[in-house]
Design an enzyme around this catalytic site. Structure first.
Site, short mmCIF file in Angstrom:
data_model
loop_
_atom_site.label_atom_id
_atom_site.label_comp_id
_atom_site.label_asym_id
_atom_site.label_seq_id
_atom_site.Cartn_x
_atom_site.Cartn_y
_atom_site.Cartn_z
N GLU B 60 0.81 -1.23 0.00
CA GLU B 60 0.00 0.00 0.00
C GLU B 60 0.83 1.27 0.00
O GLU B 60 0.56 2.20 -0.75
CB GLU B 60 -0.97 0.02 1.19
CG GLU B 60 -2.21 -0.85 1.01
CD GLU B 60 -1.97 -2.31 1.34
OE1 GLU B 60 -0.86 -2.66 1.81
OE2 GLU B 60 -2.90 -3.12 1.13
N HIS B 129 -11.11 -4.47 10.30
CA HIS B 129 -11.70 -4.38 8.96
C HIS B 129 -12.99 -3.58 8.93
O HIS B 129 -13.76 -3.68 7.97
CB HIS B 129 -11.98 -5.79 8.41
CG HIS B 129 -10.78 -6.45 7.82
ND1 HIS B 129 -9.74 -6.91 8.58
CD2 HIS B 129 -10.44 -6.70 6.52
CE1 HIS B 129 -8.83 -7.45 7.79
NE2 HIS B 129 -9.22 -7.33 6.54
#
Ligand SMILES: Cc1ncc(C[n+]2csc(CCOP(=O)(O)OP(=O)(O)O)c2C)c(N)n1
Ligand SMILES: [Mg+2]
Lengths: 374, 326
Positions: B60, B129
Site C-alpha cells: 500500500e 476491517h
C-alpha cells in the site's frame, strides 16, 4: 567487530551459525589508500574532454562554497529550521547528475542543495529558498528540505526518510507509461534502506521494469546512528539481488567513478527500461544538520575521511594530468565564491512572501460554491 | 434513467473516465484479473488492458507513493485500496506527499489523483476491517474527501473526482454497494465536489447525514413525519470541502439539528459540523446540536454487539425528538 550477539557468549554453536550467515562483502572503497585512489581517478579521466572535467570541478566547488556560506548564514540566523549540509558528498550528486539530460528527473531527501544546483537550479533561487524569500524556488514555502523546480525536472526535496523512493518509482512509471525515454534518479541515505518504502519500491520497479536509478548515498550514519548499529545485512548493494535488480558498489569520493557507474545505470534505464541500485560509499564531513554536536564519532575518524576529500582528490588529478593549472582552478574558486556571495545578496534583498501566500497553493481547483469551506 | 447499484454506478464512472482520458489509469490489489475484491472494477482489464488496469502487489505505501509520483509528471492515477482500513499503511504518502506537494513546491506540482475503495463498517469483520477514517483525511488541507450515498451521487462524484486536479479521498460504503437507484445516462453527468444535497425537505428539524447514515436518516424522517415532526435531511456528500452554507440555511429554517455518523464521536466530522453551526448560527438554535455517532469502541465481531456499535434509525429518531423537546 567487537559487538556480540546476545547469546554468543553462552553458546559457541549459536556464534558459529551467526558467523556463517554473514555475507562476505568487498572491502569498502573508503579503505583504499589515497594514492591508489588517485591512480584510479587518473585512469578514469582518459577519454573525457577538458570542458566536461572543468565543469565537474566547478559544480563540486559551487556546492562546497554554497554549503559553507549556508552554514555561515545559518549561524547568523538568516536561515531557519533544519539545514543539512552536503560537504564531503559532492562527488555523488555532481557525478551522477552530470550524465543525465535536462528533461530527466531527480528526486532526493532533505539533504538536497547540491542536487538542486546540479540539476540546473540557480544558486540565487536555492539560497533565496533557504532565506524563506518569495524569490526562492518554492516561493519560500518549502525551505531547505523542500526545493522544487519543474522547469529543470527537480522534483524535490522530501523530508520523510525514504518518502521520495516510491515517488521516484512513480515518476519512472509515468515515463514508461507515456512512452518517453526519460530516466529518474532517486537519491536517499543508507538509513532509508531500512524503511519499507525502499523495499516496496525496488520490488515494483523490477516487477514492472521501470527506468529508475536508485542511488543510495551511504555516508555511514543516519543522524547519530552508524550503519553498523542499524542494519543487519550491511552490504547494501546486495539488497538489489533480493529484487533481481542490477546492483553495484561505487566509490563516492571519486566523481568520475560515480559518473561511470551512473552512465551504465542510465543506459540500462534508457535503452532497456530497467532499474538499478547503486550503493555509493561516501562520508559527510559536517554534522547531520546544523544543530548536530556530532559526539557519536571521533575527530580522527572524520580526519581520516577528509584525507579522501572528493574535491582535493579531483583537484590533484586535474593538476597532475595537466588538465588545468593550479592558477586556473584558483581563479575558478574566486568566481565561484563571487557567485555564491551574489546569491546571498540576492536572497538578502529579496522580499519575504506576501502574507496572502499563506492561503495559496493548497488546492489546484478552486471551490465551486462560495458556500463551501475547506 | 437506468436503475443500477452503487457498484455498477462506480464501474460506469471508472469506465467512462478511462475512455475519456488516456492519462487516467487504475491500480490496486486484485483490481484487474480478479475483477476487484468487491467487483467494482469488473470488466475494466478486458476493455483497457494491463497497461491501464494494474494489479499491484500488497504494498500500500509503495503503490500509493508511486501514484503520487506519476501524478507529479502528468498522469491521473486512480489508486484503489481493497478497503480503506489498509490505507493506514499508506498514510505517509497520502498525507505527507499527496496533500502537501502543491503547497511546499510553491504551486508547481499539482496531484490530480483519486484514492478510492470501500470504508466504514462492514459485516461482522471485527475491529481491523470495520472502521470509518474520514475524519483523519478531512483533517488535512490539500485533500478533498468524498462520501457518496446513492448510485447517482456515486457516479457523478467519482467522475468529478477523477477530473479534479487535487488528490481526492473517495470513500465508498462497504455495506452499500448493492443499493439501487436511478442514475442519468449522460456521459457527462457530473456532480461538483463541495455541494451538499437536500435529500428530503422539511421544516422542524435538520438531520445532517453522510454515507451509510443517509438511508437511515431518511427512514427516521419518514417515521417522524408520522409523529408530526417534519425533518430536512442533508447529505454533504463531500466532507472537505464542506458545503456549510446549505446546512446553515436549513438550520436557520428548522432551528434544530442532529448530525448522524457511523464514525467514532471523538474528534469526528459531526463535532466539526456542530462547531461550524455554533459559530455561524448560534442565535438560530432552539436546542443544542446533537450528535449521533458510532460507539467509541473498536468494532466488535458478535452480531448483537456490532448492531449496538453502529447507530440505527431508532437512535436518530430519539435524537430528533430530544432536540425538538418531545
Ligand atoms: C520517517 C522519518 N523518521 C525519522 C526522521 C528524522 N531523521 C531525519 S534524517 C534522519 C537520518 C537519515 O539518515 P540517512 O537516510 O542515512 O540520510 P543522511 O542524513 O545520512 O543523508 C532521521 C532519523 C525523518 N525525517 N523521517
Ligand atoms: Mg546516512
Amino acid at each position: 567487530m567487537s559487538r556480540q550477539t546476545p547469546n554468543s557468549a553462552s553458546s559457541s554453536e549459536a556464534k558459529g551459525r551467526a558467523a556463517a550467515a554473514v555475507i562476505e562483502a568487498e572491502p569498502p572503497a573508503s579503505e583504499a589508500s589515497v594514492e591508489a585512489r588517485k591512480a584510479e581517478q587518473k585512469a578514469r579521466i582518459k577519454g573525457l574532454d577538458r570542458e566536461t572535467l572543468i565543469e565537474l570541478y566547478y559544480q563540486m566547488l559551487l556546492v562546497r562554497r554554497f554549503e559553507e556560506k549556508s552554514a555561515e548564514s545559518y549561524s547568523m540566523g538568516k536561515i531557519g529550521g533544519f539545514c543539512h549540509l552536503y560537504i564531503g558528498q559532492e562527488a555523488v550528486a555532481i557525478g551522477a547528475i552530470s550524465v543525465i539530460r535536462r528533461d530527466d528527473y531527480v528526486l532526493t531527501s532533505y539533504r538536497e542543495h547540491a542536487h538542486a544546483l546540479a540539476k540546473g537550479m540557480t544558486a540565487d533561487s536555492v539560497m533565496a529558498e533557504l532565506y524563506g524569500k518569495a524569490t526562492g524556488c518554492s516561493k519560500g514555502k518549502g525551505g531547505s528540505m523542500h526545493m522544487f523546480d519543474k522547469r529543470v525536472g527537480f522534483l524535490g526535496g522530501h523530508a520523510i526518510v525514504g518518502g521520495q523512493i516510491p515517488l521516484a518509482t512513480g515518476v519512472a512509471f509515468a515515463s514508461k507509461y507515456q512512452g518517453t525515454d526519460q530516466v529518474t534518479l532517486c537519491f536517499f541515505g543508507e538509513a532509508a534502506v531500512n524503511q519499507g518504502a525502499f523495499h516496496e519500491s525496488l520490488n515494483m520497479a523490477q516487477l514492472w521494469k521501470l527506468p529508475c536509478i536508485y542511488i543510495c548515498e551511504n555516508n555511514q550514519y543516519g543522524m547519530g546512528t552508524s550503519l553498523e548499529r542499524a542494519m543487519s545485512l550491511k552490504d547494501i548493494s546486495l539488497k538489489a539481488r533480493a529484487y533481481e535488480l542490477a546492483g553495484e558498489i561505487v566509490d563516492g569520493m571519486d566523481v568520475l567513478a560515480v559518473r561511470e557507474a551512473t552512465e551504465r545505470a542510465v543506459a540500462r534505464a534508457r535503452k532497456e527500461s530497467l532499474p538499478t541500485l547503486l550503493e555509493v560509499r561516501t562520508y559527510r564531513f559536517m554534522g547531520h544538520s546544523m544543530s548536530d554536536p556530532g559526539n557519536y564519532r571521533t575527530r580522527a575518524e572524520i580526519e581520516h575521511h577528509q584525507e579522501r576529500d572528493p574535491l582535493k582528490l579531483f583537484f590533484a588529478t586535474l593538476v597532475e594530468t595537466e588538465t588545468a593549472s593550479e592558477k586556473e582552478l584558483a581563479d575558478l574558486d574566486k568566481r565561484v565564491r563571487e557567485e555564491v556571495a551574489q546569491s546571498v545578496r540576492f536572497a538578502d534583498e529579496s522580499p519575504e512572501p506576501d502574507p496572502a501566500e499563506l492561503y495559496t497553493d493548497i488546492y489546484a481547483n478552486p471551490l465551486v460554491s462560495s458556500e463551501a469551506v475547506y | 434513467m437506468a436503475v443500477i447499484t452503487i457498484r455498477e454506478a462506480l464501474n460506469q464512472a471508472l469506465r467512462e473516465e478511462l475512455q475519456r482520458d488516456k492519462n487516467v489509469f487504475l491500480m490496486g490489489e486484485e483490481v484487474a484479473a480478479y475483477q476487484g475484491a468487491y467487483k467494482v472494477t469488473k470488466g475494466l482489464l478486458e476493455e483497457f488492458g494491463p497497461k491501464r488496469v494494474i494489479d499491484t502487489p500488497i504494498t500500500e505505501l509503495g503503490f500509493a507513493g508511486l501514484g503520487v509520483g506519476a501524478a507529479m509528471v502528468g498522469l491521473r492515477p486512480i489508486v484503489e485500496f481493497m478497503t480503506w482500513n489498509f490505507s493506514i499503511l499508506a498514510t505517509d504518502q497520502i498525507i505527507n506527499s499527496a496533500a502537501k506537494m502543491l503547497y511546499m513546491s510553491g504551486g508547481q506540482f499539482k496531484i490530480p489523483m483519486v484514492f478510492r475503495g470501500p470504508g466504514g463498517s462492514a459485516f461482522q469483520v471485527s475491529s481491523q476491517h470495520s472502521q470509518a477514517l474520514e475524519s483523519w483525511y478531512a483533517y488535512f488541507p490539500g485533500l478533498k474527501v468524498v462520501m457518496p450515498s446513492t448510485p447517482a451521487d456515486a457516479k457523478g462524484l467519482l467522475k468529478s473526482a477523477i477530473r479534479d486536479d487535487d488528490p481526492v479521498i473517495f470513500i465508498e460504503q462497504e455495506r452499500m454497494y448493492g443499493q439501487k437507484g436511478e442514475v442519468p445516462d449522460d456521459e457527462d453527468f457530473l456532480i461538483p465536489l463541495g455541494v451538499a444535497d437536500v435529500k428530503r425537505a422539511g421544516t422542524d428539524a435538520t438531520i445532517v447525514a453522510r454515507s451509510l447514515m443517509v438511508p437511515l436518516a431518511l427512514k427516521a424522517a419518514e417515521e417522524l413525519e408520522k409523529q408530526g415532526v417534519s425533518c430536512e435531511v442533508i447529505d454533504p456528500r463531500t466532507i472537505r470541502p464542506l458545503d456549510i452554507g446549505t446546512i446553515i440555511k436549513s438550520v436557520k429554517k428548522t432551528n434544530r439539528v442532529v448530525v448522524a455518523e457511523e464514525s467514532h464521536p471523538f474528534c469526528g466530522v459531526a463535532g466539526e459540523i456542530s462547531a461550524e453551526i455554533n459559530e455561524r448560527a448560534f442565535d438560530y438554535l432552539d436546542a443544542p446540536v446533537r450528535r449521533v455517532s458510532g460507539a467509541d469502541v473498536p468494532m466488535p465481531y458478535a452480531k448483537n454487539l456490532e448492531n449496538l456499535a453502529i447507530p440505527g434509525v431508532e437512535q436518530i429518531i430519539a435524537a430528533v425528538r430530544e432536540v425538538a423537546y418531545l
